[in-house]
Design a protein around this motif. Structure first.
Motif, mmCIF file in Angstrom:
data_model
loop_
_atom_site.group_PDB
_atom_site.id
_atom_site.type_symbol
_atom_site.label_atom_id
_atom_site.label_comp_id
_atom_site.label_asym_id
_atom_site.label_seq_id
_atom_site.Cartn_x
_atom_site.Cartn_y
_atom_site.Cartn_z
ATOM 1 N N GLY A 42 0.796 -1.186 0.025
ATOM 2 C CA GLY A 42 0.064 -0.227 -0.007
ATOM 3 C C GLY A 42 0.743 1.273 0.139
ATOM 4 N N LEU A 43 1.976 1.192 0.873
ATOM 5 C CA LEU A 43 2.889 2.376 0.944
ATOM 6 C C LEU A 43 3.296 2.509 -0.401
ATOM 7 C CD1 LEU A 43 4.220 2.100 4.520
ATOM 8 C CD2 LEU A 43 2.571 3.760 3.796
ATOM 9 N N ALA A 44 3.958 1.585 -0.952
ATOM 10 C CA ALA A 44 4.533 1.575 -2.527
ATOM 11 C C ALA A 44 3.536 2.093 -3.548
ATOM 12 C CB ALA A 44 5.181 0.333 -2.817
ATOM 13 N N ALA A 45 2.325 1.838 -3.424
ATOM 14 C CA ALA A 45 1.381 1.734 -4.519
ATOM 15 C C ALA A 45 0.862 3.387 -4.292
ATOM 16 C CB ALA A 45 0.169 0.939 -4.395
ATOM 17 N N LEU A 46 1.158 4.001 -3.387
ATOM 18 C CA LEU A 46 0.794 5.375 -3.107
ATOM 19 C C LEU A 46 1.514 6.271 -4.163
ATOM 20 C CD1 LEU A 46 0.507 5.956 0.771
ATOM 21 C CD2 LEU A 46 -1.385 5.913 -0.845
ATOM 22 N N VAL A 47 2.678 5.707 -4.488
ATOM 23 C CA VAL A 47 3.603 6.624 -5.358
ATOM 24 C C VAL A 47 3.731 5.838 -6.972
ATOM 25 C CG1 VAL A 47 4.910 7.895 -3.729
ATOM 26 C CG2 VAL A 47 5.704 5.662 -4.276
ATOM 27 N N LEU A 48 3.436 4.491 -6.700
ATOM 28 C CA LEU A 48 3.635 3.629 -7.892
ATOM 29 C C LEU A 48 2.086 3.323 -8.324
ATOM 30 C CD1 LEU A 48 6.317 1.122 -6.915
ATOM 31 C CD2 LEU A 48 6.575 3.191 -8.295
ATOM 32 N N SER A 98 -10.677 6.872 -15.135
ATOM 33 C CA SER A 98 -10.142 5.900 -14.272
ATOM 34 C C SER A 98 -10.084 4.526 -15.121
ATOM 35 C CB SER A 98 -11.367 5.537 -13.073
ATOM 36 O OG SER A 98 -11.262 6.673 -12.188
ATOM 37 N N PHE A 99 -11.085 4.007 -15.700
ATOM 38 C CA PHE A 99 -10.891 3.107 -16.541
ATOM 39 C C PHE A 99 -9.899 3.168 -17.600
ATOM 40 C CE2 PHE A 99 -15.233 1.360 -15.214
ATOM 41 C CZ PHE A 99 -14.712 0.214 -14.619
ATOM 42 N N THR A 100 -9.833 4.527 -18.170
ATOM 43 C CA THR A 100 -8.710 4.590 -19.356
ATOM 44 C C THR A 100 -7.175 4.183 -18.733
ATOM 45 O OG1 THR A 100 -10.104 6.062 -20.369
ATOM 46 C CG2 THR A 100 -7.940 6.294 -21.005
ATOM 47 N N GLY A 101 -7.066 4.702 -17.490
ATOM 48 C CA GLY A 101 -6.071 4.634 -16.617
ATOM 49 C C GLY A 101 -5.619 3.214 -16.420
ATOM 50 N N ALA A 102 -6.678 2.738 -16.060
ATOM 51 C CA ALA A 102 -6.589 1.053 -15.706
ATOM 52 C C ALA A 102 -6.229 0.434 -16.966
ATOM 53 C CB ALA A 102 -7.684 0.526 -15.107
ATOM 54 N N LEU A 103 -6.704 0.737 -18.224
ATOM 55 C CA LEU A 103 -6.694 -0.059 -19.253
ATOM 56 C C LEU A 103 -5.027 0.370 -19.771
ATOM 57 C CD1 LEU A 103 -7.546 -1.832 -21.899
ATOM 58 C CD2 LEU A 103 -8.253 0.454 -22.809
ATOM 59 N N LEU A 104 -4.773 1.715 -19.725
ATOM 60 C CA LEU A 104 -3.250 1.905 -19.869
ATOM 61 C C LEU A 104 -2.224 1.178 -19.092
ATOM 62 C CD1 LEU A 104 -3.523 5.647 -20.708
ATOM 63 C CD2 LEU A 104 -3.296 4.022 -22.263
ATOM 64 N N LEU A 105 -2.526 1.063 -17.812
ATOM 65 C CA LEU A 105 -1.545 0.066 -17.093
ATOM 66 C C LEU A 105 -1.370 -1.346 -17.534
ATOM 67 C CD1 LEU A 105 -2.251 1.043 -13.382
ATOM 68 C CD2 LEU A 105 -0.211 1.286 -14.715
ATOM 69 N N VAL A 106 -2.729 -1.912 -18.088
ATOM 70 C CA VAL A 106 -2.732 -3.367 -18.488
ATOM 71 C C VAL A 106 -1.801 -3.127 -19.892
ATOM 72 C CG1 VAL A 106 -4.054 -5.122 -19.507
ATOM 73 C CG2 VAL A 106 -4.738 -4.080 -17.371
ATOM 74 N N LEU A 107 -2.231 -2.390 -20.733
ATOM 75 C CA LEU A 107 -1.468 -2.291 -21.926
ATOM 76 C C LEU A 107 0.161 -1.984 -22.015
ATOM 77 C CD1 LEU A 107 -4.090 -0.286 -24.208
ATOM 78 C CD2 LEU A 107 -3.560 -2.972 -24.448
ATOM 79 N N LEU A 108 0.482 -1.233 -20.914
ATOM 80 C CA LEU A 108 1.826 -0.809 -20.622
ATOM 81 C C LEU A 108 2.440 -2.204 -20.146
ATOM 82 C CD1 LEU A 108 4.040 1.239 -21.025
ATOM 83 C CD2 LEU A 108 3.289 1.775 -18.433
ATOM 84 N N GLY A 109 1.831 -2.772 -19.300
ATOM 85 C CA GLY A 109 2.518 -4.100 -18.703
ATOM 86 C C GLY A 109 2.722 -5.136 -20.019
#
Length: 162
Positions: A42-48, A98-109
């Motif tokens: 959780g602490l890491a995901a605050l900045v990541l 928010s959904f666009t950001g989540a989709l971008l994370l998946v595509l970037l992964g």
């Protein structure tokens, strides 16, 4: 009426767990490991990329079974996490972003994992092009999927039904 030593231990000032016993043995160790791991994530995901406040709430909830300080911190962090979740689904625009950001994370992964050749426009050395491969890519994909799941949860929990 005088208290016995056992009553004094389980009924701490306003404790949420008054009257309950604390985990012992292996379940205590597992709870501590899981709780601290969730707090660190959780602490890491605050900045990541990732749902930092929600992972922090989950970790504090697990640690609250063992520690008084975790019980004190849980409610304020939970209020902030739920307020942020409610704000994130307040409008259709916020939900779409928010959904666009989540989709971008998946595509970037996926891009990170596939590791295409270095493009000609890349200004740094070749070794700095998408380092980490699938270990980083899978983390980004997981963060995107978790973010999408939390968005759906937030919509169901905080959006008024039309």
């Amino acid at each position: 009426m005088p208290r016995t030593p056992r009553q004094g231990r389980t009924r701490r000032r306003g404790s949420v767990l008054a009257g309950r016993t604390r985990p012992r043995g292996a379940s205590r160790v597992v709870g501590l490991v899981v709780g601290w791991l969730l707090v660190l994530i959780g602490l890491a995901a605050l900045v990541l990329p990732g749902p930092g406040l929600l992972a922090l709430v989950a970790g504090l909830a697990v640690l609250a079974q063992q520690y008084e300080w975790a019980r004190r911190w849980l409610q304020p962090v939970k209020r902030k996490a739920f307020a942020a979740a409610a704000q994130g689904v307040k409008s259709r625009r916020n939900i779409a972003l928010s959904f666009t950001g989540a989709l971008l994370l998946v595509l970037l992964g996926v891009l990170w994992g596939v590791h295409p050749p270095v493009p000609s426009w890349w200004p740094l050395e070749e070794r700095w092009w998408l380092p980490g491969g699938w270990s980083v890519g899978s983390g980004l994909i997981l963060s995107g999927l978790l973010a999408a799941a939390f968005i759906v949860y937030s919509i169901r929990r905080f959006r008024p039904q039309a």
